[in-house]
Design a protein around this motif. Structure first.
Motif, mmCIF file in Angstrom:
data_model
loop_
_atom_site.group_PDB
_atom_site.id
_atom_site.type_symbol
_atom_site.label_atom_id
_atom_site.label_comp_id
_atom_site.label_asym_id
_atom_site.label_seq_id
_atom_site.Cartn_x
_atom_site.Cartn_y
_atom_site.Cartn_z
ATOM 1 N N GLN A 470 -6.154 -10.209 -5.004
ATOM 2 C CA GLN A 470 -6.079 -9.190 -5.883
ATOM 3 C C GLN A 470 -4.763 -8.492 -6.106
ATOM 4 O O GLN A 470 -3.936 -8.739 -5.045
ATOM 5 C CB GLN A 470 -7.410 -8.252 -5.463
ATOM 6 N N PRO A 471 -4.468 -7.879 -7.126
ATOM 7 C CA PRO A 471 -3.097 -7.144 -7.042
ATOM 8 C C PRO A 471 -3.122 -6.022 -6.105
ATOM 9 O O PRO A 471 -4.051 -5.378 -5.649
ATOM 10 C CB PRO A 471 -2.963 -6.563 -8.569
ATOM 11 N N LEU A 472 -1.928 -5.566 -5.495
ATOM 12 C CA LEU A 472 -1.705 -4.508 -4.607
ATOM 13 C C LEU A 472 -2.088 -3.133 -5.198
ATOM 14 O O LEU A 472 -2.650 -2.239 -4.606
ATOM 15 C CB LEU A 472 -0.374 -4.273 -4.277
ATOM 16 N N ALA A 473 -2.105 -2.971 -6.567
ATOM 17 C CA ALA A 473 -2.807 -1.885 -7.325
ATOM 18 C C ALA A 473 -2.709 -2.349 -8.837
ATOM 19 O O ALA A 473 -2.224 -3.045 -9.002
ATOM 20 C CB ALA A 473 -2.003 -0.791 -6.998
ATOM 21 N N PRO A 474 -3.726 -1.617 -9.447
ATOM 22 C CA PRO A 474 -3.996 -2.006 -10.575
ATOM 23 C C PRO A 474 -2.530 -2.264 -11.760
ATOM 24 O O PRO A 474 -1.901 -1.352 -11.355
ATOM 25 C CB PRO A 474 -4.801 -0.798 -11.540
ATOM 26 N N ASP A 475 -2.372 -3.108 -12.357
ATOM 27 C CA ASP A 475 -1.343 -3.182 -13.342
ATOM 28 C C ASP A 475 0.166 -3.587 -12.513
ATOM 29 O O ASP A 475 0.932 -3.745 -13.042
ATOM 30 C CB ASP A 475 -1.007 -2.217 -14.157
ATOM 31 N N VAL A 476 -0.185 -3.631 -11.185
ATOM 32 C CA VAL A 476 1.037 -4.320 -10.373
ATOM 33 C C VAL A 476 0.970 -5.730 -10.239
ATOM 34 O O VAL A 476 -0.119 -6.295 -9.769
ATOM 35 C CB VAL A 476 1.249 -3.414 -8.850
ATOM 36 N N PRO A 477 2.086 -6.503 -10.662
ATOM 37 C CA PRO A 477 2.001 -7.819 -10.638
ATOM 38 C C PRO A 477 2.048 -8.723 -9.203
ATOM 39 O O PRO A 477 1.751 -9.663 -8.957
ATOM 40 C CB PRO A 477 3.681 -8.174 -11.042
ATOM 41 N N ALA A 478 2.467 -7.676 -8.016
ATOM 42 C CA ALA A 478 2.418 -8.277 -6.672
ATOM 43 C C ALA A 478 0.864 -8.265 -6.222
ATOM 44 O O ALA A 478 0.168 -7.445 -6.331
ATOM 45 C CB ALA A 478 3.369 -7.468 -5.855
ATOM 46 N N LEU A 479 0.654 -9.381 -5.504
ATOM 47 C CA LEU A 479 -0.740 -9.596 -4.862
ATOM 48 C C LEU A 479 -0.799 -9.300 -3.609
ATOM 49 O O LEU A 479 0.319 -9.208 -2.937
ATOM 50 C CB LEU A 479 -0.905 -11.032 -4.943
ATOM 51 N N ALA A 480 -1.856 -8.792 -3.203
ATOM 52 C CA ALA A 480 -2.188 -8.224 -1.851
ATOM 53 C C ALA A 480 -1.891 -9.285 -0.787
ATOM 54 O O ALA A 480 -0.984 -8.973 0.321
ATOM 55 C CB ALA A 480 -3.645 -7.977 -1.608
ATOM 56 N N ALA A 481 -1.717 -10.726 -1.056
ATOM 57 C CA ALA A 481 -1.395 -11.720 -0.131
ATOM 58 C C ALA A 481 0.229 -11.469 0.111
ATOM 59 O O ALA A 481 0.542 -11.862 1.194
ATOM 60 C CB ALA A 481 -1.658 -12.983 -0.720
ATOM 61 N N GLU A 482 0.983 -11.000 -0.719
ATOM 62 C CA GLU A 482 2.627 -11.063 -0.613
ATOM 63 C C GLU A 482 2.719 -10.068 0.707
ATOM 64 O O GLU A 482 3.771 -10.321 1.327
ATOM 65 C CB GLU A 482 2.984 -10.390 -1.795
ATOM 66 N N ALA A 483 1.907 -9.005 0.887
ATOM 67 C CA ALA A 483 2.228 -7.899 1.925
ATOM 68 C C ALA A 483 2.048 -8.529 3.356
ATOM 69 O O ALA A 483 2.926 -8.652 4.308
ATOM 70 C CB ALA A 483 1.387 -6.882 1.826
#
Ligand SMILES: Cc1cc2nc3c(=O)[nH]c(=O)nc-3n(C[C@H](O)[C@H](O)[C@H](O)COP(=O)(O)OP(=O)(O)OC[C@H]3O[C@@H](n4cnc5c(N)ncnc54)[C@H](O)[C@@H]3O)c2cc1C
Length: 565
Positions: A470-483
């Motif tokens: 899932q994205p880190l927040a709505p409309d943010v391109p970065a995915l949660a996995a990236e953190a």
């Protein structure tokens, strides 16, 4: 507190850092490098590839100094041609061609427009000569030959350009880069070749015996513990901190630091399709379209303060806005500025106006066993490193155990860059990401642009926990996995490391990605074992960084309070 499972791919994390700290104390290194900006990273990569035992200490995060504050151009520097620095331009153009091959996901060609006005500083004839020389100096690594544009063609290509007195202009090509990620990729490459590298470790003393430098004392800025590292050669690659590090070795200063600032506005407020270079007062400025934004830069003023505290002040912002309003038809005001960044150029001392100070680098040897490298450009970092490592191998052959192999950095791709034809790769990979992994197209492009071929490693984290897709927040391109990936594979240790240098969410997201920061803090906290208090501290510190970046809005330029939670 659940701790997420560690790296499924080998990793470059807090554990790697702990191992490096243990090696700092236990081993004797061939080369110890002070500074994890692009200069230090380049030297570490080159030396490690040649089989030397390398240690690199960075007092903040990798690239947290000037190397994440550049104008993000990999370029020959047309301006330096006018200053007759032909060698620098040629070398930069060769390096531009190499970097396009070594990191095609991070370095991208960009069309530039150069409008020409009646009564301007340079005639069309002079500019045509300059651009022809630029094409010739690039040799077989040329991007596309420059083109002359009529007034109508220039207006058609870039309707926002001011038309009063416009005669026409030129289009030529240079490259843009993600500077912080280029630095990180270079450091990680060094670590893969067994360099011991650690962020948040400061060299606090330079040690010597019998007149020869033998190592450094260091402090782990996270735990406060101290230690001693021994090395045959210590290299100061400390950017704008160079003179402070040289003082530790008892050698005189060599820098003339200058400050440069950039401002970011919404693309809709300055809608450009090309980067545009233009003259304002006595210097060249530029505006660059980037994602949903346009950034404008850069100022160039002498700087005598603490390089760790450099910010865009109200004067810098007003100057940049005035410059943009002189070149484009819109009417920007400082209220349009969403983000800023400012850096200090570690230029080698010269008299004259700040814009005229040479961009070449200098190497100074002394005391014995201690070498300083300063100046230069992001663009030429690989060549600078090759030169320095060659010199060390030549001068210290006996201590380093004889001959070493030649430099290989020009032919070995950086992590994520092992691919041909990025555009084709990007399109081919984005479709399955969208169709099989359900990753929105924009997020798929973001993954590929950020990680290149290593996007597959990011996905391995999502395989462990599908909610990480899932994205880190709505409309943010970065995915949660990236953190999580940033913690396990990119040695991100603070929220700011992630929001500013592993991603660009602070600069190029609405509200500086504050909502995404909250989710990232949770995920990073799980991976790093942060308690609730630590997570809140990380958020507080991120909010303060955002407040500092927009401090120019505060009356009297005082350090403003962070926005409320
Ligand atoms: C405004 C601006 C625009 C620019 N634009 C461009 C451009 O478009 N293209 C281009 O090619 N170049 C550009 N440059 C130049 C380029 O950014 C710099 O030459 C380059 O980033 C310098 O890298 P560095 O590693 O030498 O310094 P830094 O990136 O500052 O790295 C030095 C590191 O040393 C660390 N350090 C200092 N003291 C210690 C210590 N005691 N112990 C441990 N670590 C220490 C610091 O924390 C820092 O991270 C620009 C520079 C500026 C300021």
């Amino acid at each position: 507190m659940t701790r997420r499972q560690g790296s499924p791919t080998g990793g470059f994390s807090a554990r790697t850092r702990a191992e490096a700290l243990a090696r700092f104390q236990a081993d004797t290194f061939d080369i110890a490098i002070i500074g994890g900006g692009i200069t230090g990273a380049g030297i570490a990569r080159d030396a490690a590839q040649r089989g030397l035992a390398v240690a690199l200490l960075e007092k903040g995060d990798f690239a947290s100094g000037t190397s994440s504050k550049s104008s993000r151009m990999i370029h020959g520097g047309l301006r330096y041609l006018a200053q007759r620095h032909i060698h620098l331009v040629r070398e930069s153009l060769v390096e531009r061609g190499l970097l396009l091959r070594l990191a095609p996901h991070l370095v991208h060609p960009m069309p530039w427009l150069l409008p020409v006005y009646e009564g301007g500083a340079n005639s069309r004839f002079v500019l045509r000569l300059g651009l022809t020389a630029y094409d010739v100096l690039a040799g077989r690594r040329r991007l596309r030959r420059h083109r002359s544009l009529s007034r109508e063609a220039l207006e058609h290509n870039e309707p926002a350009v001011r038309t009063n007195g416009l005669q026409g202009g030129f289009r030529y090509f240079d490259c843009l880069v993600n500077d912080a990620r280029l630095t990180l990729a270079t450091v990680r490459s060094a670590a893969r070749d067994h360099a011991a590298v650690a962020n948040y470790v400061e060299a606090t003393e330079v040690l010597s015996e019998g007149g020869r430098v033998t190592g450094v004392r260091f402090t782990d800025r996270l735990s406060g513990s101290t230690g001693t590292l021994r090395a045959h050669v210590v290299v100061a690659a400390a950017g704008p901190w160079t003179d402070r590090v040289r003082a530790l070795a008892g050698v005189p200063p060599m820098l003339r630091p200058t400050k440069g600032t950039h401002v970011v506005v919404e693309h809709a407020r300055l809608p450009l399709s090309n980067a545009v270079a233009f003259a304002f007062r006595d210097r060249m400025m530029f505006a660059v379209p980037y994602r949903d934004y346009t950034y404008i830069g850069t100022t160039d003023t002498d700087f005598t303060g603490d390089p760790g505290q450099v910010l865009a002040e109200a004067d810098d912002v007003e100057y940049s806005i005035e410059a943009a309003n002189s070149a484009f038809t819109g009417d920007l005001s400082p209220d349009d500025v969403l983000s800023t960044w400012a850096g200090v150029r570690p230029l080698v001392y010269e008299e004259g106006s700040p814009s005229e100070v040479g961009r070449d680098y200098d190497v100074q040897v002394g005391p014995e066993g201690f070498i300083t490298i300063a100046g230069g450009k992001l663009t030429t970092y690989r060549a600078m490193a090759e030169d320095l490592v060659n010199r060390i191998i030549q001068q210290e052959a006996r201590r380093l155990g004889g001959a070493k192999p030649p430099c290989r950095t020009a032919s070995t791709p950086l992590p994520g860059g092992d691919l041909d034809r990025f555009e084709r790769y990007r399109e081919a990979a984005a479709t399955p990401l969208e169709e099989s992994w359900d990753v929105p197209r924009q997020a798929a492009y973001h993954l590929l642009d950020t990680y290149g071929t290593e996007y597959l490693k990011v996905l391995t984290y999502a395989r462990q926990s599908p909610e990480l897709l899932q994205p880190l927040a709505p409309d943010v391109p970065a995915l949660a996995a990236e953190a999580v990936y940033a913690v396990e594979e990119e040695m991100a240790l603070t929220l700011e490391d992630f929001m500013v240098r592993r991603t660009e969410l602070m600069l190029f997201e609405p509200e500086h990605g504050l909502e995404a920061a909250g989710r990232a803090a949770t995920l990073m906290g799980e991976a790093l074992g942060w308690g609730r208090g630590q997570r809140q501290e990380q958020m507080e510190s991120y909010r303060q960084a955002v407040a500092d970046m927009t401090a120019f809005r505060a009356a009297g330029g005082q350090r403003p309070a962070a926005p409320p939670s």
